[in-house]
Design a protein around this motif. Sequence first.
Motif: not given
Length: 326
Positions: A11-15, A194-200
């Motif tokens: 998730p943090y990579s995608m963030k 940050s929300l996107y990272g986790q929800l991805s």
Amino acid sequence: MYTLYGAIASPYSMKMRSLLRYRRIQFVWVDGEAAGAALKQVRAPVIPVLEYPDGSFANDSTPLIYDLEARHDRRRIVPPNPAIAFLAHLLEDFADEWMTKSMFGYRWLEEVDQVQMSRWLAFDRNHGGGLLKSQMEAEVFRERQVGRMGIVGCTRENFPLIEASTRAVLSALEKHVTDSFFLFGSRPSLAEFSLYGQLSQLGTDPTPQAMMRGDYPYTYRWLAHMDDLSGHEGQWAEQPSDCALGLARLAGQVYAPFLAANAAAADAGEDEFLFEAMGHSYQQGTFKYQIKCLADLRGRYAALTSTSRASVNQWIGQEWRELLSA
């Protein structure tokens, strides 16, 4: 040129990848086994790792965000209004430190998710090498991750609170994204990334993906847009959206007591802590990193001018006001 070493299952990579794309900061994306080599260049061996143009390396997404803000003027993601910037940071911290329990719990509690995601993660790392090798590695990784569930608080006993708070976040976003993609105007802040990272990750794993597609279809589709906002233009709003305020108060119900209980346990020398929120109980081991997060939030809150702090106090709810001013 920057190089971002990460993984699409991180998730943090995608963030960070989405953030760099939006800010139009030139970078190269490296995943798989090659990304793992970058872990030798940083103190805490976790992805993503960002290699700077001068050849230095750093990780931990939040410090990276602020360092990039200091280095690059274009398309900033920290709002210029100090009170709104604080609120965006609070939501970023909530997503990074609480919503990650949703990602981890959904990924490793049920067998269907364990099997698919351990195999996919091994596939992502190897970029080939044969199915047998990949699936053998997947089983080792699956066993290790499932064994860590209690350490990070993602147990079946704790999951009712994790799931209730996740659905509350998704419900707030589902109502909001059909009117406005973003929380603080027509451009994204660090909170959205940050929300996107986790929800991805919830949008990828079998069980939460089915939940999102069935109950929160527009938020699910929002993730695809958040992945690459390099062509998006927008402006900051003068006030936070109702969704941002609702998320901050939700975080006050769940994340604030989590931080308070963790800090109190650490001060008392206790190894575990227990708290209740949203009608559910939650128990896990004490974590040093979340003590650092609370100290950072308190420092940012104390640094606000009286005018900005008054605005923040109107937005965040009593739970946060009491915790941050303690």
